[in-house]
Enzyme design. Sequence first.
Site, short mmCIF file in Angstrom:
data_model
loop_
_atom_site.label_atom_id
_atom_site.label_comp_id
_atom_site.label_asym_id
_atom_site.label_seq_id
_atom_site.Cartn_x
_atom_site.Cartn_y
_atom_site.Cartn_z
N GLU A 36 0.95 -0.98 0.22
CA GLU A 36 0.32 -0.31 -0.01
C GLU A 36 1.12 0.88 -0.08
O GLU A 36 1.73 1.76 0.73
CB GLU A 36 -0.68 -0.24 1.35
CG GLU A 36 -2.07 0.81 1.24
CD GLU A 36 -2.99 0.67 2.80
OE1 GLU A 36 -3.53 1.69 3.14
OE2 GLU A 36 -2.49 0.25 3.51
N ARG A 261 4.62 -13.07 10.00
CA ARG A 261 5.42 -11.82 9.95
C ARG A 261 6.69 -11.87 10.26
O ARG A 261 6.66 -12.07 11.03
CB ARG A 261 4.67 -10.57 10.17
CG ARG A 261 3.19 -10.14 10.49
CD ARG A 261 2.44 -9.07 10.97
NE ARG A 261 2.77 -7.93 10.74
CZ ARG A 261 2.57 -7.21 9.19
NH1 ARG A 261 1.46 -7.87 8.44
NH2 ARG A 261 2.73 -6.29 8.92
N LYS A 271 4.67 0.75 9.60
CA LYS A 271 4.82 2.23 8.76
C LYS A 271 3.96 3.08 9.52
O LYS A 271 4.43 3.99 10.08
CB LYS A 271 3.66 1.76 7.42
CG LYS A 271 4.71 1.32 6.30
CD LYS A 271 3.84 1.41 5.55
CE LYS A 271 3.10 0.03 5.41
NZ LYS A 271 2.44 -0.36 3.86
P1 ATP Z 1 2.37 -2.48 7.99
O1 ATP Z 1 1.79 -3.13 9.74
O2 ATP Z 1 4.09 -1.74 7.89
O3 ATP Z 1 1.71 -1.15 7.74
P2 ATP Z 1 1.50 -3.37 5.54
O4 ATP Z 1 1.24 -5.14 5.65
O5 ATP Z 1 0.13 -2.41 6.36
O6 ATP Z 1 2.35 -2.92 7.44
P3 ATP Z 1 1.62 -2.83 3.20
O7 ATP Z 1 2.30 -2.04 2.21
O8 ATP Z 1 0.04 -3.66 2.68
O9 ATP Z 1 2.25 -3.18 4.66
O10 ATP Z 1 2.39 -4.65 2.97
C1 ATP Z 1 2.36 -5.24 1.83
C2 ATP Z 1 3.11 -6.77 1.69
O11 ATP Z 1 3.91 -6.83 2.24
C3 ATP Z 1 1.89 -7.21 2.26
O12 ATP Z 1 2.01 -8.69 1.29
C4 ATP Z 1 2.02 -8.16 4.13
O13 ATP Z 1 1.73 -8.57 4.35
C5 ATP Z 1 4.46 -7.29 3.42
N1 ATP Z 1 5.10 -6.76 5.04
C6 ATP Z 1 4.16 -6.22 6.28
N2 ATP Z 1 4.42 -5.63 6.96
C7 ATP Z 1 5.25 -7.41 7.10
C8 ATP Z 1 6.67 -7.92 7.85
N3 ATP Z 1 6.55 -7.33 9.38
N4 ATP Z 1 7.31 -9.24 7.63
C9 ATP Z 1 6.38 -9.64 6.22
N5 ATP Z 1 5.65 -9.37 5.39
C10 ATP Z 1 5.24 -8.19 5.25
MG MG Z 2 -1.19 -2.38 4.65
#
Ligand code: ATP
Ligand code: MG
Length: 557
Positions: A36, A261, A271
């Site tokens: 995102e 994760r 983030k």
């Molecule tokens: P955040 O909690 O930092 O906002 P998010 O999952 O909302 O993370 P996205 O931009 O939606 O962030 O994530 C893009 C991809 O990266 C998704 O497939 C997500 O599952 C993966 N991802 C994000 N954080 C992690 C993590 N800590 N470990 C493994 N994969 C991750």
């Molecule tokens: Mg997200």
Amino acid sequence: MSDASPPAVTHFIRRIIEEDLASRKHPRIVTRFPPEPNGYLHIGHAKSIFLNFGMAGDFGGDCNLRFDDTNPEKEEAEYAQAIEEDVHWLGYEWHALCHASDYFEQLHDYALELIRRGHAYVDSQDSETIRSTRGTLTEPGINSPYRDRSVEENLDLFARMRAGEFKEGAHVLRARIDMGAENINMRDPVLYRIRHQQHHRTGDTWSIYPMYDFTHCLSDAIEGVTHSLCTLEFEDHRPLYDWILDHLDPPCHPQQIEFSRLSLEYTVVSKRQLQKLIAAGHVEGWDDPRLPTLRALRRRGYTPESIREFCRAIGVTKKDSRISMNVLEDSIRDALNRSAPRLMAVLDPVRVILTNYPEDQSELLEAPNHPQDESMGTRQVPFGRELYIERSDFMEDPPKKFFRLAPGHEVRLRYAYFITCQEVERDANGEIVALRCTYDPETRGGNAPDGRKVRGTLHWVAADSAVPAQMRLYDRLFKVPEPASEPELTAALNENSCIEMERCLVEPEIHELPPRTRIQFERQGYFCQDYDSSPEQLIFNRTASLRDTWEKIRKRD
Ligand code: ATP
Ligand code: MG
């Protein structure tokens, strides 16, 4: 990746893919990395990138970079640009650059089809009512009074939602599944909501925006994704992922597979939390070298290879676990131990005067650029009567096992001579001005012809040729391994996470190296020039410390 990577570590996702290829379920695999664009990528994303691009690369498939940009309020073009750069920096090339917003028209068509099939309805309850009638883990939800609207009425209302006739929140489109479902995600989830917002790519074309669960599975299907790899929190959404695809006729039905994760000790990988720290000014921005963002790690001196190696080392499982910070630090230490040229730098200098070294003399001493790798060659290090050594390498009244410099102690100056401290010179305030030492001219190169040994070897720089520099010594951002579970995140911040050393001195060879060269300053750690560094004002970031043997000795005593 075509470089000489270490052997692949197998894991449950790799095995699933191997089986699917062997059984010809899929002749070729397609994965995607779906960020995102609402922040910069962090080390957690690197795990997902490494997995998605890595699997596609290992099995001759494709991986798309897909921006999950369905939320018009949040996304910013700046983040999207940075994400592309970071994925490239990590060493990956996407097959296609996609945006969920490119599918808005198709998604809308799918929504119409769901309505026509009686699987979706327009609900006119407000969001508070929808939330409160969803039920709980122990109680079923309550059907909306609008649940049995006719297909015609639903189509009409949905068209008017799209046309922008209604205020935000007046209506939503919901899937018609089961308000009594055990899985709350299946209790008539919202698929579309009204938002009168500019979208950074589609402008004001749309007044309705699809929700994540509706968008994601269909975007995967539109792109022909075979394995949709996501983190464990989506496990409970999988039934909905499958339900939507099963109730439409998409081009294919990707398999969602969840993995745990990454969480890392002494930092936060979210983030939202990173954003908070930045907004409150606790760090200087997304690329502050103390953060676990890819920007920050890069600025600090991490290489893409070391981050890929880290991702390889931690593997992929379904079990949540917190990875020790040492695992990340070791990935860069191991790489730089092999590749970084060695130089000497004194961070906290104290002057040494060699009283028996001729006043007008100086010389060049040869030093290897790497202790094991002869192919890295040697360099000339200037030496003279006045030198600097590290303040912590001298003690006037040392404990028993202190093998460094002290009155009457003889030590080796690396690649140079043995010296013995004869006298400590102080100013009126009692501060040390200089250590008056003698050197043994017979020990040039660092060995005594009579075979006598010294226990300590110190790094040093010559006073008249040393180059001034600032060094930023980075340490863990938080004092506790699990800061995210603290009641107050900022109370757990480590106030010594960046120590700026202003009066450091580096041997002049530094000017011969390209500015972003990653260097080992002997006995200090791995360093790399900061983006703010210039030949006039050198600034180094400590990428990682060396394992500190003195600390170990102290603990043993
Ligand atoms: P955040 O909690 O930092 O906002 P998010 O999952 O909302 O993370 P996205 O931009 O939606 O962030 O994530 C893009 C991809 O990266 C998704 O497939 C997500 O599952 C993966 N991802 C994000 N954080 C992690 C993590 N800590 N470990 C493994 N994969 C991750
Ligand atoms: Mg997200």
